[in-house]
Design an enzyme around this catalytic site. Structure first.
Site, short mmCIF file in Angstrom:
data_model
loop_
_atom_site.label_atom_id
_atom_site.label_comp_id
_atom_site.label_asym_id
_atom_site.label_seq_id
_atom_site.Cartn_x
_atom_site.Cartn_y
_atom_site.Cartn_z
N MET A 48 0.85 -1.18 0.00
CA MET A 48 0.00 0.00 0.00
C MET A 48 0.88 1.23 0.00
O MET A 48 1.91 1.26 0.67
CB MET A 48 -0.92 -0.01 1.21
CG MET A 48 -2.03 1.04 1.17
SD MET A 48 -1.53 2.63 1.82
CE MET A 48 -1.18 2.25 3.51
N CYS A 49 0.48 2.24 -0.75
CA CYS A 49 1.30 3.43 -0.92
C CYS A 49 0.43 4.68 -0.96
O CYS A 49 -0.79 4.61 -1.09
CB CYS A 49 2.11 3.35 -2.22
SG CYS A 49 3.17 1.90 -2.34
N GLY A 50 1.11 5.80 -0.83
CA GLY A 50 0.47 7.07 -1.10
C GLY A 50 1.06 7.61 -2.38
O GLY A 50 2.29 7.66 -2.54
#
Length: 612
Positions: A1-3
């Protein structure tokens, strides 16, 4: 998961204060989603109207042996920002990072002629099974592609200043802020209705939309669309000989009937077997190969655990695919709710008064004070419905999986702390802004933070902070298996046809009602929500099944809704818990109606935050 965060700016324009404030705010907010690594890359488009492209990526390390920084930048000049998980469709080894694997796939078609490139690009994206939001810049054609998966399981917001205007910024971001922030650029959710592209090779900046289409929909340009990995809800109506007999109609719908177990037809037995296999595989793909980043005894997987049917089945399946010596965190949240406490105190006072009258009438002078002896006990504040159900379900889990170490994490939220964090949570749910969104989001925000307490074997309670970075959620079960009261209403009004229509409607709108909001809330703590019930193979199975095999609302509550999952729960070994019914999280955790002021308080909370 990333921004992920991206902008297009006029290369010759002056950056406005509004844009600079917006970018700095979004960069800080996205960094919370990816505490493992952050990076920035800049590119320039020199034909047409010159533009500067800025890419920012923040990474939460959940795939591969090492942290892989973002943005992914190739020697060709192509750039990928990837916030997703590839669980199937494209092979990703347990030692590999799926963003790097996807980038390599995209590089293999990089030299396709510009006119053919969109088709080649879509053919790769079409294969991916898993949640995602992304931005990809193809340098040679000066085109960007971006979008969300077909269910919208990852958040993506945009600011666009109008087509054809390159003097003002275009922004994409994983997370945003409230609409009350008048000093920042406004943001809206990118619809989860397909993949978008934008050509930067001319002064006119226009969007091209490649929609998600099912096999049954008209596809005049079939090669230039995305193909849904599941069909529409099966509209076949059950015949009388296919249905087991219903029970007496005098059973009360709002009461539990654990003694009632409908007969299983051969069709139902086959459906249960299919669901155990396919949902189990969905869970397996979502819990295997998670890197261990903390201490050896830390749980890598947590479950948002109300004790309800959905999360209980996920816990039992996760137990099958995680090493037996590894703990699993069960995150159970309860709120101190002054309104509920006030109402409960009034009920107890009334009961006390009635008992006193009864004692006087019978000539008894015994003290009735035992009714409220524990009223001052602090633990009683957090004895919410989901806490009670959670402990009941924990006992059944311990019985069927005695060798697993289950950390039942009591996340207790005092009213003062909930009030103090309200404006922060309102920021994360934006652009959604209803009281219901806030009530749900508060429960998920505190639960996913994982700060609480656990009971040791000797009964001692000790502080505990969950280190699990992957959180399983049962979202999607109620929408597909008829778990809401509105399904009962539709069945009563329109029979099987009305129920089928409502199930299709729930699946169609799940991205706008739930998933973007929940992703923004849970990821604020550097955690990733995963939804096994929304795996493409699970949705395909449930959509294909005849409606009565999923939900049979001829039966009372706790029996007929999600009937397939109830039969599956009994197959997994659960007895009492198989009759639990749906309780919305805002009522189970008691975040609903915590104060008298309601909706008006939302605006004031964010105004106060914006001015501080």
């Amino acid at each position: 998961m990333c921004g992920i965060l991206f902008s297009i700016q006029d290369s010759h324009g002056t950056l406005t204060d509004e844009y600079s404030r917006t970018w700095a705010t979004l960069q800080e907010l996205n960094s919370r989603r990816g505490p493992s690594a952050q990076d920035t890359h800049t590119a320039h488009v020199t034909q047409g109207q010159e533009a500067t492209l800025t890419f920012y990526g923040a990474v939460l390390h959940l795939r591969g042996d090492t942290v892989c920084r973002q943005p992914h930048v190739a020697q060709s000049g192509n750039v990928l920002l990837w916030n997703g998980e590839i669980f199937d469709g494209i092979a990703v080894d347990q030692h590999e990072n799926d963003g790097e694997v996807l980038m390599a796939k995209l590089e293999s078609i990089s030299e396709e002629p510009s006119s053919d490139y969109p088709k080649a690009f879509l053919s790769i994206m079409d294969k991916i099974e898993g949640p995602y939001a992304f931005l990809y810049f193809h340098a040679s054609s000066k085109r960007i592609f971006f979008g969300r998966d077909c269910l919208g399981r990852r958040s993506l917001l945009w600011h666009r200043s109008g087509e054809g205007n390159m003097n003002l910024p275009f922004i994409l971001t994983s997370v945003g802020y409230s609409l009350f922030r008048s000093n920042l650029l406004p943001l809206d959710e990118v619809p989860a209705d397909g993949i978008y592209s934008m050509s930067l090779d001319s002064k006119e900046r226009t969007l091209t939309h490649y929609p998600w289409l099912s096999a049954l929909e008209d596809q005049p340009e079939a090669s230039l669309c995305m193909h849904l990995p599941f069909g529409r809800v099966n509209t076949t109506l059950p015949t009388e000989d296919q249905l087991p007999p219903a029970f007496a109609t005098d059973l009360k719908f709002d009461q539990a009937h654990p003694e009632i177990v409908p007969a299983m037809t051969d069709d139902m037995k086959h459906a249960v077997s299919q669901l155990i296999e396919i949902l189990g595989d969905s869970v397996r793909r979502r819990v295997q190969d998670i890197p261990r980043t903390g201490m050896p005894h830390d749980a890598r997987v947590g479950i948002l655990f109300s004790g309800g049917l959905d999360c209980l089945c996920l816990a039992a399946l996760a137990d099958r695919f995680l090493p037996k010596g590894e703990a699993i965190d069960l995150l159970n949240v309860g709120f101190e709710n002054p309104r509920s406490e006030k109402a409960k105190a009034a009920e107890e006072a009334l009961a006390l008064k009635r008992l006193k009258k009864l004692q006087l009438a019978n000539g008894s002078h015994g003290s009735p004070s035992t009714l409220d002896a524990s009223n001052g006990n602090a633990a009683k504040k957090f004895s919410v419905p989901d806490r009670i159900t959670g402990y009941e379900s924990l006992k059944e889990l311990q019985r069927i999986a005695p060798n697993r170490h289950w950390n039942f994490v009591e996340v207790n939220v005092p009213f003062e702390e909930a009030t103090a964090q309200r404006s922060e949570i309102l920021e994360r749910i934006a652009p959604l802004d209803t009281v219901m969104d806030l009530s749900i989001a508060m429960a998920f925000w505190f639960a996913s933070r994982g700060v609480g307490q656990i009971k040791m074997e000797n009964g001692e309670t000790v502080p505990y902070i969950s280190q699990a970075k992957v959180l399983l959620s049962g979202l999607g079960a109620d929408e597909q298996l008829g778990g809401y009261s509105r399904h009962k209403d539709q069945f009563a009004a329109g029979g099987w046809e009305g129920l089928i229509h409502e199930l299709q409607l729930d699946l169609d709108r799940i991205s706008t009602r739930n998933l973007g909001r929940d992703d923004r809330i849970i990821s604020d703590h550097g955690k990733e929500a995963r939804y096994p019930f929304l795996g493409a193979h699970v949705v395909a199975l449930l959509s294909s099944l005849r409606v009565d095999l999923k939900v049979d609302l001829r039966y009372p509550r706790g029996v007929g809704e999600k009937i397939l999952l109830r039969h599956m729960a009994r197959d997994l070994g659960f007895v009492r818990s198989s009759s639990h019914w749906k309780r919305a999280v805002q009522f189970g955790a008691r975040t609903a109606k915590m104060t008298e002021s309601g909706r008006s308080e939302i605006g004031q909370a964010v105004v106060n935050r914006s001015s501080s």
